[in-house]
Design a protein around this motif. Structure first.
Motif, PDB file in Angstrom:
ATOM      1  N   GLY A 189      -1.870   3.802   1.351  1.00  0.00           N
ATOM      2  CA  GLY A 189      -2.805   2.871   1.682  1.00  0.00           C
ATOM      3  C   GLY A 189      -3.383   3.264   3.192  1.00  0.00           C
ATOM      4  N   PRO A 190      -2.178   3.991   4.111  1.00  0.00           N
ATOM      5  CA  PRO A 190      -3.117   4.250   5.595  1.00  0.00           C
ATOM      6  C   PRO A 190      -3.754   5.288   5.449  1.00  0.00           C
ATOM      7  CG  PRO A 190      -0.089   3.405   5.700  1.00  0.00           C
ATOM      8  CD  PRO A 190      -0.850   3.832   4.147  1.00  0.00           C
TER       9      PRO A 190
ATOM     10  N   ASP B 215      -7.604   4.996   4.547  1.00  0.00           N
ATOM     11  CA  ASP B 215      -7.839   4.074   5.207  1.00  0.00           C
ATOM     12  C   ASP B 215      -7.949   4.873   6.580  1.00  0.00           C
ATOM     13  OD1 ASP B 215      -8.101   1.916   3.616  1.00  0.00           O
ATOM     14  OD2 ASP B 215      -6.061   0.761   5.686  1.00  0.00           O
ATOM     15  N   GLY B 216      -7.454   5.784   7.142  1.00  0.00           N
ATOM     16  CA  GLY B 216      -7.818   7.148   7.900  1.00  0.00           C
ATOM     17  C   GLY B 216      -8.757   8.056   7.693  1.00  0.00           C
TER      18      GLY B 216
ATOM     19  N   ASN C 111     -16.587   6.944   7.694  1.00  0.00           N
ATOM     20  CA  ASN C 111     -17.178   6.532   8.600  1.00  0.00           C
ATOM     21  C   ASN C 111     -18.010   7.192   9.544  1.00  0.00           C
ATOM     22  OD1 ASN C 111     -17.307   3.967   6.189  1.00  0.00           O
ATOM     23  ND2 ASN C 111     -16.319   3.350   7.428  1.00  0.00           N
TER      24      ASN C 111
ATOM     25  N   GLN D 182       0.936  -1.270   0.331  1.00  0.00           N
ATOM     26  CA  GLN D 182      -0.420   0.148   0.257  1.00  0.00           C
ATOM     27  C   GLN D 182       1.003   1.201  -0.182  1.00  0.00           C
ATOM     28  OE1 GLN D 182      -2.778   0.017   3.080  1.00  0.00           O
ATOM     29  NE2 GLN D 182      -3.952  -1.732   2.328  1.00  0.00           N
TER      30      GLN D 182
ATOM     31  N   GLY E 258     -11.500   7.018   5.254  1.00  0.00           N
ATOM     32  CA  GLY E 258     -12.632   6.055   5.532  1.00  0.00           C
ATOM     33  C   GLY E 258     -12.833   6.200   6.491  1.00  0.00           C
ATOM     34  N   ALA E 259     -12.071   5.967   7.763  1.00  0.00           N
ATOM     35  CA  ALA E 259     -12.554   5.825   9.102  1.00  0.00           C
ATOM     36  C   ALA E 259     -13.032   6.993   9.188  1.00  0.00           C
ATOM     37  CB  ALA E 259     -10.971   5.807  10.111  1.00  0.00           C
TER      38      ALA E 259
END
Length: 108
Positions: A16-17, A20-21, A27, A12, A23-24
């Protein structure tokens, strides 16, 4: 990329991270928006229930009151010796006569 077991893996890298962050965070944001919407819906339903309850309570109390009034009127008509279809003038005259007879019978 293939690892030592022959499984394809993806590196990634730095982004990538980060994604992901993001996306969190999204959410969490949409979860809070959904909670706000649920609270608004609950408040709306609660208000509708309370209005409906008050209307039903008023209708019930009015029905009970009308039945009580009708029963009291029937007893009153019987005591006064008049029919249920008596005019207001006949009723007033009968009430006056009854009141006078009750006053005359009073012991002082």
């Amino acid at each position: 990329n293939i690892d030592k077991n022959g499984v394809v893996t993806e590196n990634q890298g730095f982004l990538g991270p980060v994604f992901d962050g993001l996306g969190a965070v999204s959410n969490i944001y949409f979860g809070m928006k959904g909670l706000d919407l649920a609270e608004e819906q609950f408040d709306f339903q609660k208000e509708a229930f309370e209005k409906n309850y008050e209307a039903n309570k008023l209708a019930f109390n009015n029905a009970v009151r009308r039945r009580g009034d009708a029963a009291a009127n029937a007893v009153s008509n019987e005591v006064l010796g008049i029919s249920d279809n008596a005019t207001l003038a006949e009723r007033a005259a009968a009430e006056e006569a009854y009141s006078t007879s009750q006053t005359a019978n009073k012991v002082i």
